[in-house]
Write a protein that holds these residues in place. Sequence first.
Motif, PDB file in Angstrom:
ATOM      1  N   ARG A  98       0.424  -5.851 -17.419  1.00  0.00           N
ATOM      2  CA  ARG A  98      -0.849  -6.511 -16.593  1.00  0.00           C
ATOM      3  C   ARG A  98      -0.275  -6.715 -15.268  1.00  0.00           C
ATOM      4  O   ARG A  98      -0.548  -6.829 -14.204  1.00  0.00           O
ATOM      5  N   LYS A  99       1.282  -6.942 -14.924  1.00  0.00           N
ATOM      6  CA  LYS A  99       1.675  -8.019 -14.025  1.00  0.00           C
ATOM      7  C   LYS A  99       1.607  -6.554 -13.336  1.00  0.00           C
ATOM      8  O   LYS A  99       1.937  -6.496 -12.088  1.00  0.00           O
ATOM      9  N   ALA A 100       2.956  -5.826 -13.617  1.00  0.00           N
ATOM     10  CA  ALA A 100       2.885  -4.018 -13.137  1.00  0.00           C
ATOM     11  C   ALA A 100       0.970  -3.358 -12.465  1.00  0.00           C
ATOM     12  O   ALA A 100       1.568  -2.996 -10.880  1.00  0.00           O
ATOM     13  N   ILE A 101      -0.062  -3.388 -12.665  1.00  0.00           N
ATOM     14  CA  ILE A 101      -1.156  -3.103 -12.147  1.00  0.00           C
ATOM     15  C   ILE A 101      -1.268  -3.831 -11.444  1.00  0.00           C
ATOM     16  O   ILE A 101      -1.993  -3.296 -10.264  1.00  0.00           O
ATOM     17  N   GLU A 102      -2.033  -5.339 -11.840  1.00  0.00           N
ATOM     18  CA  GLU A 102      -2.143  -6.352  -9.962  1.00  0.00           C
ATOM     19  C   GLU A 102      -0.517  -5.858  -9.552  1.00  0.00           C
ATOM     20  O   GLU A 102      -1.575  -6.182  -8.156  1.00  0.00           O
ATOM     21  N   LEU A 103       0.209  -6.021  -9.197  1.00  0.00           N
ATOM     22  CA  LEU A 103       1.312  -5.497  -7.570  1.00  0.00           C
ATOM     23  C   LEU A 103       1.066  -4.596  -7.032  1.00  0.00           C
ATOM     24  O   LEU A 103       1.091  -4.314  -6.406  1.00  0.00           O
ATOM     25  N   ARG A 104       0.853  -3.632  -8.478  1.00  0.00           N
ATOM     26  CA  ARG A 104       0.641  -2.288  -7.338  1.00  0.00           C
ATOM     27  C   ARG A 104      -1.204  -2.686  -6.861  1.00  0.00           C
ATOM     28  O   ARG A 104      -1.157  -2.157  -5.920  1.00  0.00           O
ATOM     29  N   ALA A 105      -1.707  -2.821  -7.397  1.00  0.00           N
ATOM     30  CA  ALA A 105      -3.249  -3.528  -6.661  1.00  0.00           C
ATOM     31  C   ALA A 105      -3.226  -4.393  -5.272  1.00  0.00           C
ATOM     32  O   ALA A 105      -3.711  -3.345  -4.316  1.00  0.00           O
ATOM     33  N   MET A 106      -1.996  -5.047  -5.719  1.00  0.00           N
ATOM     34  CA  MET A 106      -1.506  -6.254  -4.268  1.00  0.00           C
ATOM     35  C   MET A 106      -0.955  -4.786  -3.321  1.00  0.00           C
ATOM     36  O   MET A 106      -1.683  -4.953  -2.280  1.00  0.00           O
ATOM     37  N   GLN A 107      -0.044  -3.826  -4.073  1.00  0.00           N
ATOM     38  CA  GLN A 107       0.460  -3.343  -2.345  1.00  0.00           C
ATOM     39  C   GLN A 107      -0.208  -2.073  -1.743  1.00  0.00           C
ATOM     40  O   GLN A 107      -0.229  -2.424  -0.779  1.00  0.00           O
ATOM     41  N   VAL A 108      -1.463  -1.566  -2.692  1.00  0.00           N
ATOM     42  CA  VAL A 108      -2.591  -1.239  -2.284  1.00  0.00           C
ATOM     43  C   VAL A 108      -3.377  -1.726  -1.225  1.00  0.00           C
ATOM     44  O   VAL A 108      -3.708  -1.149   0.060  1.00  0.00           O
ATOM     45  N   ALA A 109      -3.478  -2.914  -1.377  1.00  0.00           N
ATOM     46  CA  ALA A 109      -5.074  -3.047  -0.987  1.00  0.00           C
ATOM     47  C   ALA A 109      -4.131  -4.531   0.835  1.00  0.00           C
ATOM     48  O   ALA A 109      -4.654  -4.447   2.215  1.00  0.00           O
ATOM     49  N   GLN A 110      -2.651  -4.792  -0.092  1.00  0.00           N
ATOM     50  CA  GLN A 110      -2.124  -5.444   1.379  1.00  0.00           C
ATOM     51  C   GLN A 110      -2.228  -4.233   2.472  1.00  0.00           C
ATOM     52  O   GLN A 110      -2.024  -4.289   4.188  1.00  0.00           O
ATOM     53  N   GLU A 111      -1.558  -2.347   2.159  1.00  0.00           N
ATOM     54  CA  GLU A 111      -1.292  -1.694   2.981  1.00  0.00           C
ATOM     55  C   GLU A 111      -3.386  -1.847   4.047  1.00  0.00           C
ATOM     56  O   GLU A 111      -2.559  -1.395   4.899  1.00  0.00           O
ATOM     57  N   HIS A 112      -3.858  -1.651   2.969  1.00  0.00           N
ATOM     58  CA  HIS A 112      -5.366  -1.110   3.705  1.00  0.00           C
ATOM     59  C   HIS A 112      -5.410  -2.140   4.485  1.00  0.00           C
ATOM     60  O   HIS A 112      -5.846  -2.742   5.589  1.00  0.00           O
ATOM     61  N   LEU A 113      -5.122  -3.538   4.360  1.00  0.00           N
ATOM     62  CA  LEU A 113      -5.674  -4.695   5.020  1.00  0.00           C
ATOM     63  C   LEU A 113      -4.878  -4.780   6.602  1.00  0.00           C
ATOM     64  O   LEU A 113      -5.439  -4.507   7.091  1.00  0.00           O
ATOM     65  N   ILE A 114      -3.621  -4.176   6.119  1.00  0.00           N
ATOM     66  CA  ILE A 114      -2.700  -4.101   7.652  1.00  0.00           C
ATOM     67  C   ILE A 114      -3.170  -2.932   8.455  1.00  0.00           C
ATOM     68  O   ILE A 114      -3.357  -2.655   9.967  1.00  0.00           O
ATOM     69  N   THR A 115      -3.569  -2.019   8.106  1.00  0.00           N
ATOM     70  CA  THR A 115      -4.286  -0.961   9.138  1.00  0.00           C
ATOM     71  C   THR A 115      -5.305  -1.244   9.254  1.00  0.00           C
ATOM     72  O   THR A 115      -5.972  -0.347  10.155  1.00  0.00           O
ATOM     73  N   LEU A 116      -6.292  -1.682   8.827  1.00  0.00           N
ATOM     74  CA  LEU A 116      -7.367  -2.131   9.500  1.00  0.00           C
ATOM     75  C   LEU A 116      -7.338  -3.397  10.563  1.00  0.00           C
ATOM     76  O   LEU A 116      -8.559  -3.962  11.353  1.00  0.00           O
ATOM     77  N   GLY A 117      -5.923  -3.409  10.822  1.00  0.00           N
ATOM     78  CA  GLY A 117      -6.160  -4.595  12.275  1.00  0.00           C
ATOM     79  C   GLY A 117      -5.514  -6.226  11.070  1.00  0.00           C
ATOM     80  O   GLY A 117      -5.474  -6.773  12.471  1.00  0.00           O
ATOM     81  N   TYR A 118      -5.213  -6.280  10.110  1.00  0.00           N
ATOM     82  CA  TYR A 118      -5.415  -8.048   9.579  1.00  0.00           C
ATOM     83  C   TYR A 118      -4.142  -8.450   9.563  1.00  0.00           C
ATOM     84  O   TYR A 118      -2.841  -7.423   9.056  1.00  0.00           O
ATOM     85  N   GLU A 119      -3.848  -9.646   9.845  1.00  0.00           N
ATOM     86  CA  GLU A 119      -2.359  -9.946   9.083  1.00  0.00           C
ATOM     87  C   GLU A 119      -2.722 -10.353   8.243  1.00  0.00           C
ATOM     88  O   GLU A 119      -3.738 -11.136   7.590  1.00  0.00           O
ATOM     89  N   VAL A 120      -2.101 -10.442   7.077  1.00  0.00           N
ATOM     90  CA  VAL A 120      -2.204 -10.967   5.710  1.00  0.00           C
ATOM     91  C   VAL A 120      -1.017 -11.873   4.894  1.00  0.00           C
ATOM     92  O   VAL A 120       0.054 -11.436   5.058  1.00  0.00           O
ATOM     93  N   GLU A 121      -1.820 -12.345   4.718  1.00  0.00           N
ATOM     94  CA  GLU A 121      -0.816 -13.374   3.760  1.00  0.00           C
ATOM     95  C   GLU A 121      -1.255 -14.128   2.405  1.00  0.00           C
ATOM     96  O   GLU A 121      -2.103 -13.832   2.463  1.00  0.00           O
ATOM     97  N   ASP A 122      -0.336 -13.547   1.398  1.00  0.00           N
ATOM     98  CA  ASP A 122      -0.408 -13.783   0.196  1.00  0.00           C
ATOM     99  C   ASP A 122      -0.742 -15.210  -0.298  1.00  0.00           C
ATOM    100  O   ASP A 122       0.410 -15.835  -0.227  1.00  0.00           O
ATOM    101  N   VAL A 123      -1.322 -16.183  -0.144  1.00  0.00           N
ATOM    102  CA  VAL A 123      -2.067 -17.102  -1.247  1.00  0.00           C
ATOM    103  C   VAL A 123      -1.701 -17.175  -2.789  1.00  0.00           C
ATOM    104  O   VAL A 123      -2.938 -17.791  -3.572  1.00  0.00           O
TER     105      VAL A 123
END
Length: 309
Positions: free
Chosen positions: A189-214
């Motif tokens: 479950r953790k591996a799936i969650e972390l992979r989703a977070m990684q892909v999402a964070q990279e996507h947000l950064i390409t959109l110009g967002y500053e991203v904080e994991d909360v």
Amino acid sequence: MEQEYTDISFEGKDGVGRKTDVPWSRFYSKSRSKSATQGWYVVYLFPTHGNGIYVCLAHGSSRLENGSFVPRSNDELKQLTDWGSAVIASSIKSRPDIVKSINLESKLKLAQSYEKSVIAAKYYDLTNLPSLEELTQDACLFAGLLGQLYFGEDMGRAPDQEDIVVSDVKSASHGKGVGQGFKLTGPERKAIELRAMQVAQEHLITLGYEVEDVSNKESYDFKATKKGSSIPVEVKGTTSSIGTVVLTRNEVELHMQSYPNNMLIVVSDINLHRSTTTPIATGGNLRQYFPWKIDDSLLKVISYEYNLI
């Protein structure tokens, strides 16, 4: 990185008493295809003319009802074979000797249902059989294709399956096991969650967002900021295609209040590799919902909390 399937078995039948119209022999996973009427397997089918043999990748085409074999409906078989064909398409595109349909030359409904369940096949003429080496190579090829289908089922991607992440949550709520025995472990479950977070964070950064994991302190995963304005971002990971995600009560309430300044990112089709000591999650297709409006009519209660007096 491939999964390993170690419960492979073999069987064959040519009928009892009066011989069957289309004799067959198959190899399969005992846990995924407990009988020839269930699941995917590799089967050798002998047409009625007796002049050759097909090696096929096929799904169980009938059901045993009241002692008789009843063919599955055309719609059900089409749904299964369309999915299976899509899974293996890239692996056989350069193989002109692999065909997508067969002709057993039988007038019986059961044999005709066999034909409808096949998604890949190769024909051998008995007057010109290939070498043992080629037969073995073909068997290995079809075993590899079968492994791809089993992997897809492990990820909950088959049309008759529920997403394994959703099933896992339901099983925890009801104290029952997940279908086919593929219950997720904590590390998975953790591996799936972390992979989703990684892909999402990279996507947000390409959109110009500053991203904080909360995610460890808030009811959402990322605080995404752009031009001084911040929005909450919910991230969900799934091994299947886009379909259903699990939300907590706090997540629902927060995003209902935050709309239209909120976002949902779903990373689907994540590959979970369980054959390693530590589960590894790779891949994933991202879909963004921004703004994300939660529709009450699409929410379904999985469990209730009940306070005893």
